[in-house]
Design a protein around this motif. Structure first.
Motif, mmCIF file in Angstrom:
data_model
loop_
_atom_site.group_PDB
_atom_site.id
_atom_site.type_symbol
_atom_site.label_atom_id
_atom_site.label_comp_id
_atom_site.label_asym_id
_atom_site.label_seq_id
_atom_site.Cartn_x
_atom_site.Cartn_y
_atom_site.Cartn_z
ATOM 1 N N THR A 1 3.668 3.527 -12.242
ATOM 2 C CA THR A 1 4.699 4.202 -12.025
ATOM 3 C C THR A 1 4.964 4.460 -10.280
ATOM 4 O OG1 THR A 1 4.259 5.606 -13.950
ATOM 5 C CG2 THR A 1 6.035 6.573 -12.195
ATOM 6 N N THR A 2 4.136 4.979 -9.718
ATOM 7 C CA THR A 2 4.596 4.616 -8.293
ATOM 8 C C THR A 2 4.251 3.283 -7.335
ATOM 9 O OG1 THR A 2 2.224 6.001 -7.648
ATOM 10 C CG2 THR A 2 2.960 5.004 -6.241
ATOM 11 N N LEU B 1 -4.292 -4.635 -9.134
ATOM 12 C CA LEU B 1 -4.056 -5.369 -9.927
ATOM 13 C C LEU B 1 -5.487 -6.411 -10.788
ATOM 14 C CD1 LEU B 1 -0.873 -5.997 -10.934
ATOM 15 C CD2 LEU B 1 -1.179 -7.958 -9.699
ATOM 16 N N ILE B 2 -5.603 -6.019 -11.409
ATOM 17 C CA ILE B 2 -6.667 -6.527 -12.265
ATOM 18 C C ILE B 2 -6.301 -7.866 -12.574
ATOM 19 C CG2 ILE B 2 -8.761 -6.497 -13.785
ATOM 20 C CD1 ILE B 2 -8.556 -3.882 -11.655
ATOM 21 N N ALA C 1 -4.747 7.252 -0.817
ATOM 22 C CA ALA C 1 -3.962 6.447 -1.649
ATOM 23 C C ALA C 1 -3.558 6.001 -2.904
ATOM 24 C CB ALA C 1 -4.739 5.223 -0.976
ATOM 25 N N VAL C 2 -2.913 5.537 -3.171
ATOM 26 C CA VAL C 2 -2.656 5.126 -4.811
ATOM 27 C C VAL C 2 -2.394 3.665 -5.105
ATOM 28 C CG1 VAL C 2 -0.880 5.943 -6.148
ATOM 29 C CG2 VAL C 2 -0.894 7.439 -4.589
ATOM 30 N N LEU C 3 -2.126 2.760 -4.408
ATOM 31 C CA LEU C 3 -2.109 1.620 -4.529
ATOM 32 C C LEU C 3 -2.495 0.964 -3.294
ATOM 33 C CD1 LEU C 3 1.981 0.941 -5.471
ATOM 34 C CD2 LEU C 3 -0.127 1.365 -6.828
ATOM 35 N N SER D 1 1.149 -0.912 -0.069
ATOM 36 C CA SER D 1 0.307 -0.309 0.487
ATOM 37 C C SER D 1 0.657 1.210 -0.093
ATOM 38 C CB SER D 1 -0.923 0.416 1.512
ATOM 39 O OG SER D 1 -1.943 -1.315 1.368
ATOM 40 N N VAL D 2 0.870 2.572 -1.512
ATOM 41 C CA VAL D 2 1.481 3.771 -1.084
ATOM 42 C C VAL D 2 0.210 4.624 -1.342
ATOM 43 C CG1 VAL D 2 3.042 4.672 -2.040
ATOM 44 C CG2 VAL D 2 3.114 2.842 -1.904
#
Lengths: 341, 265
Positions: A42-43, A211-212, A16-18, A9-10
């Motif tokens: 990119t993150t 992630l799909i 939140a991005v991830l 997680s980011v």
């Protein structure tokens, strides 16, 4: 090197991005992280390289946890889209830079830099300044410099999108060739479907920080997990139909399926439609546009579905023509239409 | 580039505003008598030059202490400014805007008021009448300007190259010195020039905080202006400007030398 990402997680200040992303990668693999801009690809790349702090989860490289390791100790080397050659150093010094950081003596590192420049066909440019090089040449130097660092994992951040079409093709081939030669594990971050499909061993498809789908290019293209995933590769046509008693039925199509009963959409791509056969699916020619290497014809089915099909060679069609086409479906992909809609 | 005629006019006016007064000061510095309405002095003398070179205030000592003090302020101010600029430009933290604008607060308060106010604090800290105290007060005057210069420069250079260097195996400090500092160099020199001249021209704060123990060119020069000895004031002014210019030339030369060296290796 083997890469494992667990529940990563980011978050930035803006949110939140991830969201708890997991991913595995084998040694020597070429993986593309594919997704639209802003999806967090990119993150993810920056998190792997240690450039952005992570809020949760773990990253392992060859079984060793690197989540908290500082950037310069990870051995994950990034080639950025904007090359980032050091303007105050010559081409040779740029390539020798990682060796200088490793404490390699000057003569030795310049010799190695010369060798690497030969590898990327940039021999003879040693004493030039980055500003004197073209975009493609800068890219080659950036690659040579990345190779000099002996990356455990090479990360290419939209590496080819700044180049023009012909050069891009050339650089893709060079990267694939270097990957074999140096036995590297490579992650390519890209939004270019064709690039991802043609270069990778596997594709990780990302949307909105998740992630799909992850699989071979063939799997990801032909067996998309959702309409969103299918649409990202474009050229999709959906035929509405129903499943009853183990059979999917739509105008002109009927095949057995294991899906539960309900309303579904059948994913079709232009290659399912064959024009020259005398089939049972009538289509009308709406527009014809000649593009040089091929001609794109828009065809309207009797069910209102619009098909875009590319033909090579001379096309003997007129707008308004009605053709009897046929649909052939090998691996049908059905997406359930939720009744709420 | 074709020069605009208006640009030329501006240039001539600007030059006139600097060169003409400077010429008058030069002339005054060797004037014995210059009664009105003569265009040029009636008689000349070298008394002032003798006084400058051999007078009560020893010139070499004065220059050394002034330049030494100003250089210290220039270097410290630039280091502080560089760190502040990096913090506000490259990092996200709470109160960032406050730091950015807070750095300019010393400019809002008139120097005289500020010097008297801070003296109380410095006395309490035991820094009044010391060189350290004077350096501190000069820094407060110089740092806002240095920060402005370094902020723009840091924003322009960014940290992309530094990131690239770290990814290639450089430790953070090494990455800064190897790839960021060369890019920042012109800004560093500008900031040092600014810090230098601000410290070099401080009068009141040096007088109050230095308590007369810290001697600078400005400290010797200003009383002559006030006492009305125009010739002596002028000769000190000439020495003041010349020494400052000399330091600037050295800075400029240093920049070129460093950039040339950067070109070679």
């Amino acid at each position: 090197m083997k890469l494992e990402i667990e529940n990563l997680s980011v978050a930035y200040d803006t949110g939140a991005v991830l969201h708890g992303l997991s991913l595995q990668m084998e040694e020597g693999e070429f993986l593309s992280i594919l997704g639209p801009s802003g999806c967090g690809k990119t993150t993810l790349m920056k998190a792997i390289a240690g450039i952005v702090p992570v809020q949760g989860g773990h990253i392992y490289l060859d079984g060793q946890e690197i989540t908290a390791l500082p950037i310069h100790k990870r051995g994950t080397v990034v080639v950025f889209q904007d090359m980032r050659l050091f303007p105050h150093k010559t081409v040779a010094e740029n390539v020798a830079f990682p060796l200088k950081m490793q404490g390699v003596a000057k003569g030795e590192r310049l010799r190695r830099a010369r060798e690497l420049l030969q590898t990327v066909q940039m021999g003879g440019y040693e004493n030039r300044r980055p500003s004197e090089l073209s975009g493609g040449q800068q890219q080659r130097v950036a690659l040579a410099r990345a190779l000099a660092a002996k990356p455990r994992l090479l990360l290419l951040d939209e590496a080819f999108s700044a180049l023009d079409e012909n050069l891009r093709e050339e650089m893709r081939n060079l990267v694939l060739q270097l990957k074999e030669e140096f036995q590297m594990t490579v992650i390519l971050v890209t939004h270019d479907r064709e690039e991802a499909l043609s270069m990778s061993d596997r594709i990780a498809l990302m949307f909105e920080g998740r992630l799909i789908q992850c699989g071979t290019p063939w799997q990801v293209y032909t067996q998309p997990v959702s309409r969103q995933a299918a649409d990202y590769f474009g050229n999709c046509v959906y035929l509405p139909g129903t499943v009853e008693q183990g059979m999917f039925t739509a105008p002109g199509i009927r095949f057995p399926t294991e899906k539960a009963e309900g309303n579904y959409e059948l994913l079709l791509r232009p290659d399912c439609l064959s024009i020259l056969d005398a089939g049972d699916y009538p289509v009308t020619v709406e527009t014809i546009s000649f593009r040089g290497s091929d001609t794109v014809v828009h065809l309207r089915g009797t069910d209102g579905v619009l098909w875009k099909k590319a033909f090579t060679g001379k096309v003997n069609l007129q707008v308004g023509d009605t053709l009897r086409a046929a649909l052939t479906i090998e691996n049908p992909v059905l997406f359930e239409v939720s009744s709420a809609q | 580039m074709k020069k605009h005629p208006l640009m030329k006019l501006v240039l001539v006016i600007a030059l006139g505003l600097i060169v003409l007064p400077m010429a008058v000061v030069l002339l005054w510095s060797v004037t014995r008598r210059w009664p009105w309405p003569l265009l040029l002095p009636e008689s000349y003398t070298l008394r002032t030059v003798r006084e400058l070179l051999t007078g009560s205030a020893s010139l070499p000592k004065l220059l050394l202490s002034s330049i030494g003090l100003a250089l210290t302020v220039a270097v410290l101010g630039t280091i502080i400014a560089m760190m502040t600029a990096r913090a506000t430009e490259l990092h996200e933290f709470r109160g960032k805007t406050l730091v950015r604008h807070g750095a300019f607060l010393p400019l809002l308060v008139p120097g005289t008021v500020f010097a008297m106010g801070i003296q109380l604090t410095l006395i309490r800290l035991g820094l009044s009448d010391t060189i350290a105290g004077v350096i501190l007060v000069h820094l407060i005057a110089a740092v806002p300007y240095c920060i402005t210069i370094m902020t723009d420069m840091t924003a322009a250079v960014g940290n992309k190259l530094e990131q690239q260097a770290m990814v290639l195996g450089a430790a953070p400090a090494r990455a800064f010195f190897e790839v960021t500092l060369p890019g920042l160099l012109p800004g560093v020199l500008s900031s040092m020039s600014m810090g230098f001249i601000l410290s070099y021209s401080q009068y009141f704060s040096t007088l109050i905080i230095g308590g007369g123990r810290v001697k600078t060119m400005a400290l010797v020069l200003v009383p002559y202006i006030q006492s009305g000895d125009r010739a002596l004031a002028s000769v000190y002014s000439v020495a003041f400007v010349a020494s400052a210019l000399l330091v600037f030339f050295v800075f400029e030369g240093l920049l070129h030398a460093l950039q040339k060296r950067g070109d070679r290796i």
